[in-house]
Enzyme design. Structure first.
Site, PDB file in Angstrom:
ATOM      1  N   CYS A 114       0.777  -1.339  -0.066  1.00  0.00           N
ATOM      2  CA  CYS A 114      -0.085  -0.117   0.163  1.00  0.00           C
ATOM      3  C   CYS A 114       0.964   1.260   0.100  1.00  0.00           C
ATOM      4  O   CYS A 114       0.352   2.420  -0.193  1.00  0.00           O
ATOM      5  CB  CYS A 114      -0.813   0.004   1.173  1.00  0.00           C
ATOM      6  SG  CYS A 114      -1.935  -1.573   1.222  1.00  0.00           S
ATOM      7  N   HIS A 254      -2.460   7.034   3.695  1.00  0.00           N
ATOM      8  CA  HIS A 254      -3.094   5.722   3.097  1.00  0.00           C
ATOM      9  C   HIS A 254      -4.496   5.500   3.681  1.00  0.00           C
ATOM     10  O   HIS A 254      -4.463   5.245   5.145  1.00  0.00           O
ATOM     11  CB  HIS A 254      -2.235   4.578   3.383  1.00  0.00           C
ATOM     12  CG  HIS A 254      -2.871   3.336   3.019  1.00  0.00           C
ATOM     13  ND1 HIS A 254      -3.424   2.941   1.794  1.00  0.00           N
ATOM     14  CD2 HIS A 254      -2.747   2.082   3.570  1.00  0.00           C
ATOM     15  CE1 HIS A 254      -3.923   1.772   1.853  1.00  0.00           C
ATOM     16  NE2 HIS A 254      -3.579   1.299   2.949  1.00  0.00           N
ATOM     17  N   ASN A 284     -10.196  -0.092   1.284  1.00  0.00           N
ATOM     18  CA  ASN A 284      -8.652   0.063   1.221  1.00  0.00           C
ATOM     19  C   ASN A 284      -8.397  -0.298  -0.312  1.00  0.00           C
ATOM     20  O   ASN A 284      -8.463  -1.274  -0.759  1.00  0.00           O
ATOM     21  CB  ASN A 284      -8.202  -0.860   2.121  1.00  0.00           C
ATOM     22  CG  ASN A 284      -6.528  -0.909   2.237  1.00  0.00           C
ATOM     23  OD1 ASN A 284      -5.965  -0.233   1.176  1.00  0.00           O
ATOM     24  ND2 ASN A 284      -6.165  -1.460   3.001  1.00  0.00           N
TER      25      ASN A 284
HETATM   26  N1  COA Z   1     -17.534  -8.828  10.531  1.00  0.00           N
HETATM   27  C1  COA Z   1     -17.867  -9.248  11.699  1.00  0.00           C
HETATM   28  N2  COA Z   1     -17.173  -9.767  12.474  1.00  0.00           N
HETATM   29  C2  COA Z   1     -15.870  -9.832  12.139  1.00  0.00           C
HETATM   30  C3  COA Z   1     -15.293  -9.452  10.993  1.00  0.00           C
HETATM   31  C4  COA Z   1     -16.298  -9.150  10.012  1.00  0.00           C
HETATM   32  N3  COA Z   1     -16.065  -8.525   8.658  1.00  0.00           N
HETATM   33  N4  COA Z   1     -14.176  -9.677  10.730  1.00  0.00           N
HETATM   34  C5  COA Z   1     -13.561 -10.214  11.958  1.00  0.00           C
HETATM   35  N5  COA Z   1     -14.662 -10.438  12.625  1.00  0.00           N
HETATM   36  C6  COA Z   1     -14.811 -10.809  13.947  1.00  0.00           C
HETATM   37  C7  COA Z   1     -13.444 -11.647  14.411  1.00  0.00           C
HETATM   38  O1  COA Z   1     -13.705 -13.078  14.117  1.00  0.00           O
HETATM   39  C8  COA Z   1     -13.336 -11.551  16.015  1.00  0.00           C
HETATM   40  O2  COA Z   1     -14.458 -12.332  16.509  1.00  0.00           O
HETATM   41  P1  COA Z   1     -14.215 -13.273  17.980  1.00  0.00           P
HETATM   42  O3  COA Z   1     -13.788 -12.028  18.758  1.00  0.00           O
HETATM   43  O4  COA Z   1     -15.314 -13.942  17.902  1.00  0.00           O
HETATM   44  O5  COA Z   1     -12.893 -14.239  17.409  1.00  0.00           O
HETATM   45  C9  COA Z   1     -13.863 -10.188  16.264  1.00  0.00           C
HETATM   46  O6  COA Z   1     -14.547  -9.719  14.936  1.00  0.00           O
HETATM   47  C10 COA Z   1     -12.925  -9.140  16.669  1.00  0.00           C
HETATM   48  O7  COA Z   1     -11.860  -9.411  15.592  1.00  0.00           O
HETATM   49  P2  COA Z   1     -10.477  -8.474  15.714  1.00  0.00           P
HETATM   50  O8  COA Z   1      -9.417  -8.755  14.791  1.00  0.00           O
HETATM   51  O9  COA Z   1      -9.930  -8.325  17.106  1.00  0.00           O
HETATM   52  O10 COA Z   1     -11.197  -7.147  15.178  1.00  0.00           O
HETATM   53  P3  COA Z   1     -10.192  -5.863  15.185  1.00  0.00           P
HETATM   54  O11 COA Z   1     -10.924  -4.680  15.990  1.00  0.00           O
HETATM   55  O12 COA Z   1      -8.465  -5.790  15.259  1.00  0.00           O
HETATM   56  O13 COA Z   1     -10.527  -5.085  13.558  1.00  0.00           O
HETATM   57  C11 COA Z   1      -9.457  -4.958  11.409  1.00  0.00           C
HETATM   58  C12 COA Z   1     -10.203  -6.167  12.467  1.00  0.00           C
HETATM   59  C13 COA Z   1      -9.241  -5.948  10.272  1.00  0.00           C
HETATM   60  C14 COA Z   1     -10.732  -4.109  11.110  1.00  0.00           C
HETATM   61  C15 COA Z   1      -8.427  -4.290  12.289  1.00  0.00           C
HETATM   62  O14 COA Z   1      -7.364  -5.379  12.632  1.00  0.00           O
HETATM   63  C16 COA Z   1      -7.376  -3.563  11.182  1.00  0.00           C
HETATM   64  O15 COA Z   1      -7.970  -2.757  10.506  1.00  0.00           O
HETATM   65  N6  COA Z   1      -6.242  -4.079  11.054  1.00  0.00           N
HETATM   66  C17 COA Z   1      -5.516  -3.392   9.903  1.00  0.00           C
HETATM   67  C18 COA Z   1      -5.815  -3.845   8.639  1.00  0.00           C
HETATM   68  C19 COA Z   1      -4.921  -2.911   7.727  1.00  0.00           C
HETATM   69  O16 COA Z   1      -5.129  -1.763   7.618  1.00  0.00           O
HETATM   70  N7  COA Z   1      -4.829  -3.641   6.674  1.00  0.00           N
HETATM   71  C20 COA Z   1      -4.204  -3.272   5.320  1.00  0.00           C
HETATM   72  C21 COA Z   1      -2.857  -2.615   5.614  1.00  0.00           C
HETATM   73  S1  COA Z   1      -2.368  -1.508   4.266  1.00  0.00           S
END
Ligand code: COA
Length: 391
Positions: A114, A254, A284
């Protein structure tokens, strides 16, 4: 003479098809509420069959060329930042060069996740600042929808397709790129990865069965990295430009997650209007997200001539990059030399004096050398004669 790289053209392209959070609710176990509160995304654009990294890049580039009023045939360099090219080989940049009819222009792809577009911008500026090329087309495009596992709710809700492009032109005016900060932490290379797009896992039935051809992400690891590097890199690049955070009119980060952007904004102590956010509309779009946000900011009238911008990216690698940029797309003559900062006014006379000294030295040497040649031959002969006489 010291050259600078002005941004004189910009354009964007996003596919027509929109996939909303409500559409996603019908595809995987998710909800509009979860996606909005965790990421800020409401909808994303998805490429139609036949739309690819190449076609989207060409559409954005054509707009950028039209704004810059430069025919494609005069473009001297093309860089396409992408992680989702049409083919592993050849570079999609060569296909874009051909489609634009930018005959003969050097073209290459740049892969830094990215962060790719900021890496590409800084790279192109080096060619312009050294005087190697007079202009460059810098494109960031992503066709992520083909690499996303539409049954994996933890990734499929995040990404979208699109392209943004800018034209840079060499300038004698002190404008454009002021400073940059590029970096990577390869120890976390597997935090965001297409496991089967290279030699580590060549195509096989097993690779497909294990779904290794789809994007895998450790969201929490990426989140921690992003919140750390985003603010740090902006601080670094602002300090390296001899500016203060107050001098920055707009930070264009980004667009990965609005929580990451918000945390960085608070760390930097910036008011909301100084942080560009458009993730709600596109999701994204990886290497395309910063140029897309730049074009939206221009269209929304948020960037005025003379503004100081900071582009900041982070992503796969893991990598990060930021660039402080002075925005002055007008004709060079628009800024009278008398208004330049003292330091920039001195750059050209000093460079001219150094060049004059250097050419005087070379001239003198070429004139004196022929006169000295007989002396060298006489000295060499004398040494030989002395050696013979000593024996
Ligand atoms: N819908 C509903 N629930 C979801 C889900 C979705 N699309 N995706 C994941 N979950 C669930 C998970 O399974 C987890 O459930 P559990 O607690 O029963 O295991 C719960 O939501 C929490 O997951 P978690 O990974 O702790 O969520 P989070 O608050 O960390 O948010 C992201 C997840 C991906 C949004 C976050 O980690 C993020 O933005 N990370 C950076 C990603 C990024 O920017 N990537 C590109 C970089 S260039």
């Amino acid at each position: 003479m010291q050259k600078y790289a002005r941004m004189t053209g910009w354009g964007k392209y996003v596919p027509e098809r929109i996939l909303t959070n409500l559409d996603l609710e019908k595809m995987v176990d998710t909800s509009d509420e979860w996606i909005r509160t965790r990421t800020g995304i409401r909808e994303r654009h998805i490429a139609a069959p036949g739309e690819t990294c190449c076609t989207m890049s060409v559409a954005a580039a054509q707009q950028a060329l039209a704004v810059a009023q430069i025919p494609a045939s005069e473009i001297e360099l093309i860089i396409v930042a992408t992680s989702t090219p049409d083919y592993l080989v050849p570079s999609v940049a060569s296909m874009v060069q051909d489609q634009l009819r930018a005959t003969g222009a050097p073209a290459f792809g740049l892969r830094a996740g990215c962060t790719g577009w900021v890496y590409a911008l800084v790279t192109a500026c080096q060619f312009l600042q050294t005087g190697a090329y007079r202009n460059a087309l810098v494109i960031g495009t992503e066709h992520l929808s083909f690499g996303v596992d539409w049954s994996d709710r933890s990734t499929c809700v995040l990404f979208g397709d699109g392209s943004g492009a800018v034209v840079l032109e060499a300038s004698d005016q002190p404008t454009g790129l002021l400073a940059f900060d590029l970096g990577s932490e390869g120890s976390d290379y597997d935090a965001l990865i297409f496991p089967a797009f290279g030699g580590a896992n060549p195509a096989s039935h097993e690779v497909i069965d294990r779904r290794l051809h789809y994007l895998k992400m450790d969201g929490r690891r990426v989140f921690k990295f992003a919140t750390r590097v985003l603010a740090d890199s902006v601080r670094k690049v602002v300090a390296a430009s001899d500016l203060t955070p107050e001098d920055i009119e707009l930070v264009i980060p980004h667009q990965a997650n609005d929580r990451i952007i918000e945390m960085a904004r608070r760390k930097l102590g910036l008011p909301p209007e100084k942080m560009m956010v458009n993730i709600d509309r596109y999701g994204n779009t990886s290497a395309a997200s910063i140029p897309l946000a730049l074009v939206d900011a221009i269209e929304e009238g948020r960037i005025e001539a003379g503004a100081h911008l900071v582009f900041v990216g982070f992503g796969a690698g893991l990598t990060w990059a930021s660039a402080a940029f002075h925005w002055e797309p007008q004709e060079p003559s628009a800024i009278p030399v008398a208004d330049w900062p003292i330091r920039d006014r001195l750059v050209q006379p000093v460079a001219r004096a150094r060049t004059a000294l250097w050419s005087a030295r070379v001239n003198l040497a070429t004139r004196i050398e022929p006169l000295l040649l007989p002396l060298y031959s006489f000295a060499a002969g004398y040494k030989k004669r002395r050696k013979k006489a000593d024996k």
